[in-house]
Motif scaffolding. Sequence first.
Motif, short mmCIF file in Angstrom:
data_model
loop_
_atom_site.label_atom_id
_atom_site.label_comp_id
_atom_site.label_asym_id
_atom_site.label_seq_id
_atom_site.Cartn_x
_atom_site.Cartn_y
_atom_site.Cartn_z
N LEU A 127 50.81 30.00 37.63
CA LEU A 127 51.70 30.54 36.60
C LEU A 127 50.90 31.13 35.45
CD1 LEU A 127 54.60 27.92 36.31
CD2 LEU A 127 54.78 30.30 37.09
N LYS A 128 49.84 30.42 35.04
CA LYS A 128 49.00 30.93 33.95
C LYS A 128 48.35 32.25 34.33
CE LYS A 128 45.11 29.73 30.95
NZ LYS A 128 44.44 31.03 31.14
N HIS A 129 47.81 32.32 35.55
CA HIS A 129 47.15 33.55 36.00
C HIS A 129 48.18 34.67 36.18
CE1 HIS A 129 43.59 31.26 36.25
NE2 HIS A 129 43.81 30.69 37.41
N LEU A 130 49.37 34.34 36.68
CA LEU A 130 50.42 35.34 36.83
C LEU A 130 50.76 35.97 35.48
CD1 LEU A 130 52.87 33.71 39.40
CD2 LEU A 130 51.77 35.92 39.62
N LYS A 131 50.86 35.13 34.46
CA LYS A 131 51.16 35.64 33.12
C LYS A 131 50.06 36.57 32.65
CE LYS A 131 54.33 35.14 29.86
NZ LYS A 131 55.78 35.39 30.15
N SER A 132 48.82 36.21 32.90
CA SER A 132 47.69 37.05 32.51
C SER A 132 47.69 38.40 33.23
CB SER A 132 46.36 36.33 32.80
OG SER A 132 46.25 35.14 32.05
N LEU A 133 48.23 38.42 34.46
CA LEU A 133 48.27 39.65 35.24
C LEU A 133 49.51 40.49 34.97
CD1 LEU A 133 46.98 38.35 38.70
CD2 LEU A 133 45.70 39.62 36.98
N GLY A 134 50.40 39.99 34.11
CA GLY A 134 51.55 40.79 33.70
C GLY A 134 52.88 40.40 34.28
N TRP A 186 44.18 43.93 30.66
CA TRP A 186 45.09 44.91 30.06
C TRP A 186 45.31 46.08 31.03
CZ3 TRP A 186 44.43 50.09 28.97
CH2 TRP A 186 45.43 50.70 28.20
N TRP A 187 44.23 46.59 31.61
CA TRP A 187 44.34 47.72 32.54
C TRP A 187 45.12 47.31 33.80
CZ3 TRP A 187 44.57 52.59 32.78
CH2 TRP A 187 44.34 53.29 33.96
N PHE A 188 44.90 46.09 34.28
CA PHE A 188 45.63 45.58 35.44
C PHE A 188 47.13 45.55 35.14
CE2 PHE A 188 47.43 42.71 38.45
CZ PHE A 188 46.61 42.71 39.57
N ARG A 189 47.48 45.05 33.95
CA ARG A 189 48.90 44.98 33.58
C ARG A 189 49.50 46.38 33.46
NH1 ARG A 189 46.88 40.62 30.34
NH2 ARG A 189 46.61 42.02 28.54
N MET A 190 48.76 47.34 32.91
CA MET A 190 49.26 48.70 32.77
C MET A 190 49.51 49.32 34.15
SD MET A 190 49.69 49.29 29.60
CE MET A 190 50.13 47.55 29.50
N GLN A 191 48.61 49.09 35.08
CA GLN A 191 48.79 49.62 36.43
C GLN A 191 50.04 49.03 37.09
OE1 GLN A 191 44.79 48.67 38.00
NE2 GLN A 191 44.59 50.84 38.47
#
Length: 388
Positions: free
Chosen positions: A213-220, A332-337
């Motif tokens: 869950l923590k990593h999922l949040k970090s990935l957007g 940040w770039w991962f989330r934008m993609q």
Amino acid sequence: MQMPSAYTKGYESARALDPERARNYVAHTVIGDPEADELLEELAPLGQEELGRLIQIGMDGDERALRDAPAVLRAFFESCAAPPDWLDLPGHMPGIRMYHRNSRLVLGAMVAGTLVEGFATNIAKSFFITGKVRDQGIRRLKQNNRHMVEIFLPGGLERDGDGWKLSVRIRLVHAMVRRLLDGSEDWDQEAWGTPVSAAHTGFAITAFSARSLKHLKSLGAQFTDEERASFMQVWRYSGHLMGIPETILFRDESDALETFKIGLACEPEAGLESVSLANALVNSSPLIAGVTDPAARRKLAHYVYRVSRALIGPQIADQLMFPHYPTSGVLWWFRMQNRYDNCMNRLFKSRARKNNKLSAMLDVAMVDEAGINYRLPDHVYAEESSRW
């Protein structure tokens, strides 16, 4: 209290943070799974084929066939089928919806974050000795993915669901690996405790759930409090079916995070086995995604290293000898993609159909076209074991 020597230093540090939880974790390093261990003690000598046939009978819940089966098999599956007081299967639906909405991110969080963190502990030793990741790494990861897909399908954790059966299958695989390692000169019980111990299965389930869950949040990924609590309960019940005792099985997300923190503090620093497996995992991730061109594989593996370092932090990444890639702006770039892909899929339905998330997850979870089998390893080394 019995304490394997590898945990002496870490236990002192963990005890300063939470003495009761640290004591509980270390106590479980010498505990296996008495019910599953007893089952295999009696049935393993029958051989691979007969053992697989009996397990199939138990999984199918065929009452007529079970009447003629060994008593230990009947007792084991009756115990597995008895639901715990806290089980709420309808309450799993919000977590299931969240999983499928973010399934592509779940896979990224698992490979770049959750599994890597797990390999940073002594969990890596049993994987390294048996060689399952080394010899059949892609197949092993696809088995992991298949289990995750099945427990997050509606009805998957009902008694006849494949998520239920695969969770119990994992319990039996763990018991067989424990049995094989117990009889192997490669396993140092005095230093490392019981192979595939309750401490390690309890730690792993906190990683699959709360740390994911923590990593999922970090990935957007986006989810509500109800969805995250439900996601945790799906993993909690799957962990129960895997034979993790209630004494170390988490109750909720905060409890899981505390167990993860104290467990990690108790564990010794990552050794060469951890380094080998974590790097093998990252370098094999492009193959799981279907990328076979050598140049494209190297490029994707380098990107996974950067994302992984950003997720797990520099301390663990350095212990695992990950390359020192810069991580500024990576997440940040991962989330934008991800947001761009979601936007384009909403605008262009044909693109959305082409990039169907469930189809993609099933592709990386396809292990055996003939379906699930219940064969178990019959040799401590994967390269000498029958296929399972």
